[in-house]
Scaffold this motif. Structure first.
Motif, short mmCIF file in Angstrom:
data_model
loop_
_atom_site.label_atom_id
_atom_site.label_comp_id
_atom_site.label_asym_id
_atom_site.label_seq_id
_atom_site.Cartn_x
_atom_site.Cartn_y
_atom_site.Cartn_z
N LEU A 159 2.58 -3.82 -1.83
CA LEU A 159 2.26 -3.25 -0.52
C LEU A 159 2.01 -1.75 -0.71
O LEU A 159 2.88 -1.03 -1.22
N PRO A 160 0.84 -1.25 -0.35
CA PRO A 160 0.50 0.14 -0.60
C PRO A 160 1.40 1.12 0.16
O PRO A 160 1.78 0.88 1.31
N VAL A 161 1.73 2.20 -0.52
CA VAL A 161 2.34 3.36 0.12
C VAL A 161 1.37 4.52 -0.09
O VAL A 161 1.03 4.85 -1.22
N MET A 162 0.91 5.10 1.02
CA MET A 162 -0.10 6.14 0.98
C MET A 162 0.41 7.39 1.67
O MET A 162 1.32 7.34 2.50
N THR A 163 -0.20 8.52 1.34
CA THR A 163 0.13 9.78 2.02
C THR A 163 -1.15 10.50 2.40
O THR A 163 -2.18 10.36 1.72
N THR A 164 -1.08 11.25 3.50
CA THR A 164 -2.23 12.02 3.96
C THR A 164 -1.73 13.32 4.57
O THR A 164 -0.60 13.40 5.07
N SER A 165 -2.57 14.34 4.55
CA SER A 165 -2.19 15.64 5.12
C SER A 165 -2.39 15.68 6.63
O SER A 165 -1.93 16.61 7.29
N TYR A 166 -3.08 14.67 7.20
CA TYR A 166 -3.31 14.66 8.65
C TYR A 166 -2.02 14.33 9.41
O TYR A 166 -1.11 13.70 8.88
N ASP A 167 -1.98 14.72 10.69
CA ASP A 167 -0.84 14.37 11.54
C ASP A 167 -1.00 12.95 12.06
O ASP A 167 -2.07 12.34 11.96
N THR A 168 0.07 12.42 12.67
CA THR A 168 0.10 11.02 13.10
C THR A 168 -0.96 10.71 14.14
O THR A 168 -1.64 9.68 14.07
N PHE A 169 -1.13 11.58 15.14
CA PHE A 169 -2.11 11.32 16.20
C PHE A 169 -3.52 11.25 15.62
O PHE A 169 -4.30 10.35 15.97
N THR A 170 -3.86 12.19 14.74
CA THR A 170 -5.21 12.21 14.14
C THR A 170 -5.46 10.95 13.33
O THR A 170 -6.52 10.34 13.42
N VAL A 171 -4.46 10.55 12.53
CA VAL A 171 -4.60 9.35 11.70
C VAL A 171 -4.78 8.11 12.57
O VAL A 171 -5.64 7.26 12.31
N GLY A 172 -3.98 7.99 13.63
CA GLY A 172 -4.11 6.85 14.53
C GLY A 172 -5.48 6.77 15.16
O GLY A 172 -6.08 5.69 15.27
N SER A 173 -6.03 7.93 15.57
CA SER A 173 -7.37 7.96 16.16
C SER A 173 -8.44 7.55 15.16
O SER A 173 -9.38 6.81 15.48
N MET A 174 -8.30 8.02 13.91
CA MET A 174 -9.28 7.70 12.86
C MET A 174 -9.28 6.20 12.55
O MET A 174 -10.34 5.58 12.42
#
Length: 434
Positions: A159-174
């Protein structure tokens, strides 16, 4: 004997899913040039055998099944969020069913977590572990990283574990936008899903004869056959017109038409329908990017595809869908449209692209009522005479002034509150069975 290209593809298929591969590795293992290895990897990527993941490399993946086209895979999510994979690379080809934002207690999370869901969460190690143990991949926002224990668990469970510099709201919208786009893409029918495969159709080779054509013609429903040369590459097409008056012993390569119109399996049905109507084609060869013959698509295949597509429910809204839903029939000769804020530009007037779509949709509505047939818009000449402002109600008056068996031309007038606002000439090609 298989060619080097085919040997490389067979070698790639034999590699376990999840393993990394490279041009240099293949060239060394099979004793081929790096150029040959690179071309084979690109074809393997087109056919879904491998994928290239940023910061990871080229990975052997499981070919996607056609029924999962409406879903995004975790590897696609990784690209969308411009993220980094921390662990669980063997699960990148799994499809995303839904995503959950972990702004809740761990006890509350459990009721929302399902297999192959994605938990979007911050730097909460216990919540990350809980998600993985219950079948959900993990996306860590804010640029935080996972502890080694979490990474080891993700590798164990695939199961992938990923990280991103974006905030939660931005990631959800994307991700939400990507899921909507994927649903829209699902509705766009491609040649890959409608054409007749090579093993179920007939074709001729350059060293076949006119007699071979006549034998094939007795067993087939059409009279056009692709002609292939070395390594099954398309080199021509032969029709009944080409063999008129020719002796049975004449080679096909002497009478065939070279450089025929063709399509690839990743082109849309609509674009191929346009070409077949315009050129009056009964059959078109379908080829790979290397011009290797894959099969044929007939006019009958196109008709069935377009008719079945019209009967399918819409699952994702495009601008064209919104415009189509907003056009109302005033009477048998006129349509009404109200200009909403989404349809305007920054100056508060209707977008020229939206106006073009309104004109096109009104042509579809007018002709579909009269002809009960499929059609493709060939040309639009649109003249914007007066500004159309936000909130205006438009009256669209399409008039058919020229029609034949294969085409129609319409004069379309668009009236706003201040009088005639736009005028267009629309040329349509009518698709019918032959």
């Amino acid at each position: 004997m298989a060619t080097k290209h085919e040997q490389i593809l067979n070698f790639i298929e034999s590699i376990p899913i999840g393993d990394k591969l490279s041009v240099r590795l293949i060239a060394k293992s099979l004793n081929v040039s790096e150029g040959t290895a690179y071309r084979a990897i690109k074809e393997a990527e087109n056919t879904g055998l491998v994928t290239t993941i940023q910061r990871v490399g080229t990975i052997r993946i499981e070919a996607k099944s056609e029924q999962n086209i409406e879903n995004l895979t975790f590897e696609e999510i990784l690209k969308i969020i411009d993220g980094e994979l921390l662990g669980g690379k063997n699960g990148l080809t799994k499809t995303l069913n839904k995503f959950i934002i972990g702004a809740m207690t761990e006890e509350a999370m459990l009721r929302y977590i399902t297999d192959e869901s994605l938990m979007i969460i911050g730097n909460r190690e216990s919540a990350q572990r809980l998600s993985l143990e219950n079948g959900a991949a993990v996306l860590i926002t804010g640029g935080f990283r996972a502890d080694q224990e979490i990474i080891d668990l993700s590798n164990e469970l695939s199961l992938p574990v990923m990280t991103t510099s974006y905030d939660t709201f931005t990631v959800g919208s994307m991700i939400n936008r990507a899921m909507t786009d994927q649903l829209i893409k699902k509705e766009i029918m491609m040649i890959e899903s409608v054409y007749t495969r090579l093993e179920h159709t007939q074709f001729l080779k350059t060293d076949d004869t006119v007699y071979d054509y006549r034998i094939a013609n007795q067993e087939s429903q059409h009279t056009r056959y692709p002609v292939v040369g070395y390594n099954d590459r398309l080199v021509g097409i032969v029709t009944a017109k080409d063999i008129i008056g020719e002796e049975d012993s004449v080679l096909i390569k002497k009478v065939m038409t070279k450089d025929p119109a063709f399509t690839t399996n990743h082109m849309s049905v609509a674009s191929v329908a346009h070409t077949m109507i315009w050129d009056g084609l009964e059959v078109m060869p379908v080829v790979s990017d290397e011009m290797k013959l894959l099969g044929v698509v007939s006019r009958q295949d196109i008709m069935k595809a377009m008719q079945s597509q019209q009967r399918q429910p819409q699952t994702g809204e495009t601008i064209a869908d919104q415009i189509n839903q907003s056009i109302k029939e005033k009477n048998t000769e006129e349509y009404l449209f109200n200009v909403s804020p989404q349809m305007t530009n920054g100056l508060g007037t209707i977008s020229f692209g939206v106006l073009s779509e309104i004109v096109t949709e009104s042509a579809y509505l007018k002709l579909s009522k009269q002809n009960k047939r499929n059609l493709v818009v060939e040309q639009v000449q649109l003249h914007y005479l007066n500004l159309i402002q936000l909130g205006n109600t438009l009256t669209i008056k399409p008039t058919v002034f020229d029609r034949s068996r294969r085409s129609a031309r319409l004069d379309i007038e668009v009236y706003s509150e201040n009088g005639l606002a736009a005028k267009a000439i629309v040329v349509c090609q009518l698709l019918q069975k032959k």
